[in-house]
Design an enzyme around this catalytic site. Structure first.
Site, PDB file in Angstrom:
ATOM      1  N   CYS A 132       0.774  -1.134   0.061  1.00 53.62           N
ATOM      2  CA  CYS A 132      -0.055  -0.054   0.055  1.00 53.62           C
ATOM      3  C   CYS A 132       0.825   1.147  -0.029  1.00 53.62           C
ATOM      4  O   CYS A 132       0.300   2.410  -0.202  1.00 53.62           O
ATOM      5  CB  CYS A 132      -0.857  -0.023   1.122  1.00 53.62           C
ATOM      6  SG  CYS A 132      -1.808  -1.679   1.676  1.00 53.62           S
TER       7      CYS A 132
ATOM      8  N   HIS B 232      -3.855   7.847   5.696  1.00 55.40           N
ATOM      9  CA  HIS B 232      -3.954   6.387   5.304  1.00 55.40           C
ATOM     10  C   HIS B 232      -5.313   5.553   5.264  1.00 55.40           C
ATOM     11  O   HIS B 232      -5.884   4.950   4.465  1.00 55.40           O
ATOM     12  CB  HIS B 232      -2.795   5.528   5.645  1.00 55.40           C
ATOM     13  CG  HIS B 232      -2.824   4.088   4.921  1.00 55.40           C
ATOM     14  ND1 HIS B 232      -2.464   3.843   3.655  1.00 55.40           N
ATOM     15  CD2 HIS B 232      -2.952   2.836   5.533  1.00 55.40           C
ATOM     16  CE1 HIS B 232      -2.276   2.744   3.476  1.00 55.40           C
ATOM     17  NE2 HIS B 232      -3.095   1.951   4.594  1.00 55.40           N
TER      18      HIS B 232
ATOM     19  N   GLU C 159      -3.658   4.963  13.371  1.00 55.92           N
ATOM     20  CA  GLU C 159      -3.177   6.145  12.797  1.00 55.92           C
ATOM     21  C   GLU C 159      -3.506   7.486  13.687  1.00 55.92           C
ATOM     22  O   GLU C 159      -2.738   8.213  13.704  1.00 55.92           O
ATOM     23  CB  GLU C 159      -3.688   6.158  11.255  1.00 55.92           C
ATOM     24  CG  GLU C 159      -3.094   7.486  10.519  1.00 55.92           C
ATOM     25  CD  GLU C 159      -3.516   7.353   9.093  1.00 55.92           C
ATOM     26  OE1 GLU C 159      -4.335   6.469   8.510  1.00 55.92           O
ATOM     27  OE2 GLU C 159      -3.015   8.422   8.250  1.00 55.92           O
TER      28      GLU C 159
ATOM     29  N   LYS D   9     -10.213   7.494   0.917  1.00 53.00           N
ATOM     30  CA  LYS D   9     -10.543   6.331   0.380  1.00 53.00           C
ATOM     31  C   LYS D   9     -11.998   5.918   0.886  1.00 53.00           C
ATOM     32  O   LYS D   9     -12.474   5.121   0.257  1.00 53.00           O
ATOM     33  CB  LYS D   9      -9.765   5.237   1.468  1.00 53.00           C
ATOM     34  CG  LYS D   9      -8.387   5.099   1.038  1.00 53.00           C
ATOM     35  CD  LYS D   9      -7.547   4.011   1.826  1.00 53.00           C
ATOM     36  CE  LYS D   9      -6.102   3.853   1.412  1.00 53.00           C
ATOM     37  NZ  LYS D   9      -5.264   5.076   2.041  1.00 53.00           N
TER      38      LYS D   9
ATOM     39  N   HIS E  18      -9.446   1.834  -2.017  1.00 58.79           N
ATOM     40  CA  HIS E  18      -7.991   1.536  -1.670  1.00 58.79           C
ATOM     41  C   HIS E  18      -7.404   0.848  -2.978  1.00 58.79           C
ATOM     42  O   HIS E  18      -7.797  -0.092  -3.283  1.00 58.79           O
ATOM     43  CB  HIS E  18      -7.910   0.561  -0.421  1.00 58.79           C
ATOM     44  CG  HIS E  18      -6.428   0.486  -0.099  1.00 58.79           C
ATOM     45  ND1 HIS E  18      -5.526   1.052  -0.604  1.00 58.79           N
ATOM     46  CD2 HIS E  18      -5.867  -0.150   1.069  1.00 58.79           C
ATOM     47  CE1 HIS E  18      -4.501   0.821   0.011  1.00 58.79           C
ATOM     48  NE2 HIS E  18      -4.576  -0.038   0.980  1.00 58.79           N
TER      49      HIS E  18
ATOM     50  N   PHE F  14       1.043  -3.017   4.257  1.00 56.35           N
ATOM     51  CA  PHE F  14       1.199  -4.164   4.966  1.00 56.35           C
ATOM     52  C   PHE F  14       2.673  -4.689   4.691  1.00 56.35           C
ATOM     53  O   PHE F  14       3.532  -4.378   3.802  1.00 56.35           O
ATOM     54  CB  PHE F  14       0.390  -5.356   3.840  1.00 56.35           C
ATOM     55  CG  PHE F  14      -0.856  -5.676   4.326  1.00 56.35           C
ATOM     56  CD1 PHE F  14      -1.553  -4.837   5.422  1.00 56.35           C
ATOM     57  CD2 PHE F  14      -1.608  -6.571   3.540  1.00 56.35           C
ATOM     58  CE1 PHE F  14      -2.798  -5.203   5.834  1.00 56.35           C
ATOM     59  CE2 PHE F  14      -3.039  -6.894   3.924  1.00 56.35           C
ATOM     60  CZ  PHE F  14      -3.655  -6.077   5.073  1.00 56.35           C
TER      61      PHE F  14
END
Lengths: 412, 79
Positions: A164, A303, A314, A335, A340, A400
């Site tokens: 990502c 994110h 976050e 998003k 995403h 990830f």
């Protein structure tokens, strides 16, 4: 001496369409591009919310070239042409003015649908005779290579495959290369197209995808909301033209925004679980790199994907980095409306952040109707916000595998 | 029917070769195919006629030679 780096062109193939201005307007209004899509077959499939792109290359790519390009590469090449045109470096029928331009791309899976077809031939048709072009079509580096070949760009052609964070790192590395004098101009961004049913089935099993919301599939992506259930996978390609100030002076171009900082870090913690300390390190590093005070940051394009575990971490990281200033920040996750895009997500969000600075408008977190008490910052719920004083913004991408990347942008 | 007409059709429809350039003596390189395209083209032909072109026989030069080879392989398969 460090050189200033500007975004001078944008090319988007995104769930909301292809025109950057109308895409931003729809995002600003909280207008979702997510819809319910049947993945797989009628009796062996699944209906789930996705942010697909209505894209065919048509005559924008010569037919013989299309034959050897996976969907991600096709979208990347068309987005690259849009970016070059909007920067003024390329006009139809002409060559690119700067043949030494670099290509810095992010891509997660490359030709996912081509790999699926290869496996189908092998396992289902019980044949070892797959398409000979399978290997060059599945490479994650395919989009960057095709952009280089299509426009005759002889500078470095690099692909960053960091889940990502792929395209945020790609943009950051291009920014550094220009700032440090290794090149003057770069096409940078990301491409991802893995909404084939084999890939989707794997994502479903991981348990991170959003289920369709009772208010409809367009309400499925709900970062920071109590009813969030995961993220909505999307696809697309987003390219930015980055230019050194010196290159800009030779042409009469109005930059969209300036990139002033880039920071990265690794959690060294988990393949899938986020970690606040790593995210904080990336943000701190980017702010230091930008040579600004943290109090100068006004907006964070988070994110935040909409997973139950990820969003609060976050927020915690942002609070730890900005301390008392965190409550002054606008923090939104776009998003919520474009899903995403994995390897292309950072590029799309950087493009949105650049336009936000240019227009003085902060995009919202759509579908944020019942804020999670753990996400208690100003997350700009529902609709966008006029912010004529908006000057400095941050865009986060956390992958990830624990790779974190943050960019800092400034209004021009 | 010779494989020639099928080869010509694929070259025009799939590989965007100018119909006027298709001649028996034209090589695939003359027609603008690079090495990857030639391999893919042979794959198309093998799929269409359910044959396999052995590596040691895939060294034809012209379109006519390719068609002759394919015709032989089709005939051999029918035996």
């Amino acid at each position: 001496m460090a050189r200033r780096v500007f975004i001078t062109g944008l090319g988007l193939i995104a769930p909301h369409g292809e025109d950057p201005v109308s895409i931003f307007d729809r995002i600003y209004q909280g207008d979702s591009a997510v819809r319910l899509v049947r993945s797989g077959t009628a009796d062996f499939g699944s209906d789930l919310p996705l942010a697909t792109v209505d894209f065919t290359p048509k005559d924008r790519i010569p037919k013989t070239q299309q034959l050897f390009m996976a969907r991600a590469s096709q979208m990347a090449v068309v987005a690259a042409e849009g970016a070059l045109q909007s920067s003024g470096l390329f006009r139809e029928g002409q060559s690119v003015e700067d043949g030494e331009m670099g290509v810095y791309m992010g891509c997660g899976l490359g030709g996912a649908e081509i790999l699926q077809e290869g496996y189908r031939t092998y396992f289902v048709r019980q044949s070892r005779r797959g398409r000979p072009s399978t290997v060059p079509m599945i490479m994650a580096s395919g989009p960057a290579s095709h952009i280089s070949m299509r426009f005759g760009l002889h500078g470095p052609t690099h692909t960053y495959s960091i889940a990502c964070a792929s395209s945020t790192v790609a943009i950051g590395e291009a920014f550094r290369a220009i700032r440090d004098g290794y090149l003057d101009t770069a096409l940078s961004g990301g491409a991802e197209a893995m909404l084939n049913d084999g890939s989707i089935a794997a994502w479903e099993r991981l348990g991170v995808l959003a289920s369709s919301h009772m208010d409809g599939p367009e309400a499925s992506s709900r970062p920071f909301d109590l009813e969030r259930t995961g993220f909505v996978l999307g696809e697309g390609a987003v390219l930015l033209v980055l230019e050194a100030e010196s290159a800009l002076r030779e042409r009469a171009v109005d930059p969209i925004a300036e990139i002033i900082g880039y920071g990265v870090s690794s959690d060294a913690f988990s393949l899938t679980e986020p970690h606040a300390a790593g995210q904080e390190a990336a943000m701190r590093s980017a702010i230091t790199d930008a040579d600004i005070e943290r109090e100068e940051v006004q907006y964070v394009n988070a994110h935040a994907t909409g997973t139950p575990s990820g969003d609060p971490i976050e927020i915690e990281a942002i609070k730890n980095v900005f301390e008392d200033h965190a409550s002054n920040l606008a923090v939104s996750s776009t998003k919520s409306v474009h899903g995403h895009l994995v390897g292309a997500s950072g590029a799309l969000e950087t493009a949105i952040t650049a336009i936000a600075l240019q227009k003085g408008r902060i995009p919202p977190t759509a579908n944020l109707t019942h804020p999670d008490p753990c996400c208690d910052l100003d997350c700009v719920p529902g609709y966008g916000r006029e912010a004529p004083e908006l000057t400095v913004a941050v865009s986060n991408s956390f992958a990830f595998g624990g790779s974190n990347a943050t960019l800092v942008l400034r209004k021009v | 029917m010779s494989a020639y007409s099928y080869l010509a059709e694929v070259l025009v429809d799939k590989y965007d070769v100018d119909k006027d350039k298709i001649r028996p003596e034209a090589t695939l390189t003359d027609l603008g195919l690079d090495s990857l395209m030639v391999v893919e083209f042979l794959f198309d032909v093998e799929d269409e006629f359910n044959i396999e072109v052995p590596d040691d026989r895939a060294e034809f030069e012209t379109l006519n030679e390719a068609a002759t080879l394919i015709d032989e392989l089709i005939e051999a398969k029918g035996d």
